[in-house]
Design an enzyme around this catalytic site. Structure first.
Site, PDB file in Angstrom:
ATOM      1  N   ARG A  40      -0.909   5.795  53.126  1.00  0.00           N
ATOM      2  CA  ARG A  40      -1.792   6.401  52.932  1.00  0.00           C
ATOM      3  C   ARG A  40      -1.361   7.911  54.054  1.00  0.00           C
ATOM      4  NH1 ARG A  40      -7.559   4.688  51.781  1.00  0.00           N
ATOM      5  NH2 ARG A  40      -7.657   4.974  54.442  1.00  0.00           N
ATOM      6  N   GLU A  54     -17.800   8.426  45.060  1.00  0.00           N
ATOM      7  CA  GLU A  54     -17.367   7.583  45.898  1.00  0.00           C
ATOM      8  C   GLU A  54     -18.642   7.743  46.842  1.00  0.00           C
ATOM      9  OE1 GLU A  54     -13.846   8.354  48.311  1.00  0.00           O
ATOM     10  OE2 GLU A  54     -14.509  10.502  48.262  1.00  0.00           O
ATOM     11  N   LYS A  65      -6.511  11.960  53.323  1.00  0.00           N
ATOM     12  CA  LYS A  65      -7.316  11.703  54.419  1.00  0.00           C
ATOM     13  C   LYS A  65      -6.971  12.637  55.213  1.00  0.00           C
ATOM     14  CE  LYS A  65      -9.075   7.531  56.224  1.00  0.00           C
ATOM     15  NZ  LYS A  65     -10.578   7.558  56.299  1.00  0.00           N
TER      16      LYS A  65
HETATM   17  C1  LIG Z   1     -13.743   8.855  51.985  1.00  0.00           C
HETATM   18  C2  LIG Z   1     -13.489   7.710  51.942  1.00  0.00           C
HETATM   19  N1  LIG Z   1     -13.839   7.146  50.513  1.00  0.00           N
HETATM   20  C3  LIG Z   1     -13.330   6.071  50.525  1.00  0.00           C
HETATM   21  C4  LIG Z   1     -13.123   5.361  52.145  1.00  0.00           C
HETATM   22  C5  LIG Z   1     -12.065   3.396  51.481  1.00  0.00           C
HETATM   23  O1  LIG Z   1     -11.457   3.546  51.897  1.00  0.00           O
HETATM   24  P1  LIG Z   1     -10.066   2.177  52.623  1.00  0.00           P
HETATM   25  O2  LIG Z   1     -11.039   0.458  52.089  1.00  0.00           O
HETATM   26  O3  LIG Z   1      -8.818   2.172  52.575  1.00  0.00           O
HETATM   27  O4  LIG Z   1     -10.881   1.788  54.033  1.00  0.00           O
HETATM   28  C6  LIG Z   1     -12.761   6.049  52.817  1.00  0.00           C
HETATM   29  C7  LIG Z   1     -12.487   4.996  53.963  1.00  0.00           C
HETATM   30  O5  LIG Z   1     -11.733   5.515  54.564  1.00  0.00           O
HETATM   31  C8  LIG Z   1     -13.547   6.856  53.130  1.00  0.00           C
HETATM   32  O6  LIG Z   1     -13.619   7.895  54.217  1.00  0.00           O
END
Ligand SMILES: Cc1ncc(COP(=O)(O)O)c(C=O)c1O
Length: 356
Positions: free
Chosen positions: A103, A240, A207
């Protein structure tokens, strides 16, 4: 030490006036004086110390927290031109490192940042840094940046892309990995709908270091006594949380995770989607899937939960339920994820102790 006397606007030498009095801004000519100041700060603070950092600018692993710095002219610092990712450390293993690394590289390509190293080298650096930290539980964070160079908007002046990483020790992950679940889970958490504008899908699906909207959404939740907020998109669909995905269980027993086309593709939520079919086999759930869910339908659901690495599942405290009671699906998923973090398939658990 030389210092600028703001009254006379002249440089002076020798001891300056009262400590912290900014009429006389100290000027440190040598790096060793600055290092001494950093060390004094770290020694006098109760702030958490980080057991290891990697910097491609330095070209190695740094163990002294006072030297864990990045250049001020790095495009990530002054223009937000950087991407990052994380991975949890659980009992000497890095959980889901490979998915998170993939990612990171996907985010980097969207942000037009080339990596200074191959994927294998990035992975080897992270494993060696974590081994050098001697930390067994916590997390790592790592960044790819357009790099240092100048202060212009164009990345053309950045001399070379940079890679930084840090280890953050924590006790909470150990508790979660021990199978007891996140401490909040048994009680449940409160959520609010965010009033902070959500990111456009192009930015939400990568991200990047631009987490201002996320930080404001979190601050808003905390100001209103909630654990976190949830974004609802312009079409009324649930998106989210500020650092986690969400999941719902409908009255009919369908587990629904909002589709990842407008939000970050979270690996914890993806793992939930991979593990939850076992609950279908057990007759506890009817179906499992990623789909669009409207805020109106979400409000009618039997269960809601936050899902993200570091939680891994935090169940929403439903109104009308007795205090301390959370949904049974959230509890079951939390137990499954904690077990996965502790003893999941080998491909998800990267050992790093042996690397030291
Ligand atoms: C905006 C956002 N959504 C969702 C997630 C969840 O991602 P993950 O399960 O890969 O940590 C994160 C975590 O980094 C995030 O910053």
């Amino acid at each position: 030490m030389a210092w600028l006397d703001l009254d006379t606007e002249r440089w002076r030498c020798g001891p300056r006036g009262e400590e912290g009095h900014h009429d006389h801004v100290p000027v440190y000519e040598s790096g060793s004086e600055v290092l001494q100041k950093f060390q004094e700060k770290w020694n006098s603070t109760k702030q958490q110390r980080y057991p290891a950092m990697y910097s491609s600018v330095v070209g190695g692993i740094i163990l002294d927290p006072s030297m864990m710095v990045i250049p001020i002219d790095d495009h990530m610092v002054h223009r937000g031109h950087g991407v990052f990712d994380t991975a949890m450390l659980s009992n000497g293993y890095l959980y889901e490192l490979d998915s998170h690394l993939d990612r990171l590289l996907l985010s980097a390509s969207k942000a037009k940042i080339s990596s200074p190293f191959s994927r294998e080298t990035l992975r080897a650096i992270l494993v060696q840094m974590t081994a050098a930290s001697k930390c067994r539980n916590g997390s790592i964070k790592y960044w790819l940046s357009a790099g240092p160079g100048d202060f212009l908007l164009s990345p053309k002046g950045c001399t070379a892309p940079a890679f930084y990483a840090v280890v953050i020790a924590s006790g909470a992950t150990a508790a979660a990995a021990g199978g007891g679940g996140h401490p909040r889970l048994r009680e449940g958490v409160r959520a609010i709908t965010s009033t902070v504008p959500m990111k456009d899908p192009f930015f939400a699906t990568m991200k990047s270091v631009n987490y201002l909207a996320n930080a404001l959404a979190m601050a808003e939740a905390e100001e209103r006594g909630a654990y976190a907020s949830v974004w609802v998109d312009g079409d009324g669909g649930v998106a989210e949380g500020p650092m986690m995905n969400v999941a719902f269980v409908t009255g009919g027993g369908d587990l629904v995770v909002p589709a990842f086309d407008r939000v970050l593709s979270g690996y914890t939520a993806r793992r939930v989607l991979a593990l939850a079919p076992r609950l279908v086999d057990a007759g506890v759930l009817r179906s499992v899937g990623a789909a669009r869910i409207s805020a109106a339908d979400a409000r009618r659901c039997a269960e809601m939960m936050f899902v993200g690495s570091g939680l891994p599942v935090a169940a929403h405290r439903r109104m009308g339920r007795p205090a301390g009671q959370v949904g049974k699906i959230a509890l079951a998923l939390s137990d499954m994820l904690c077990e996965d973090i502790k003893a999941g398939p080998d491909r998800l658990l990267v050992p790093y102790d042996q690397a030291s």
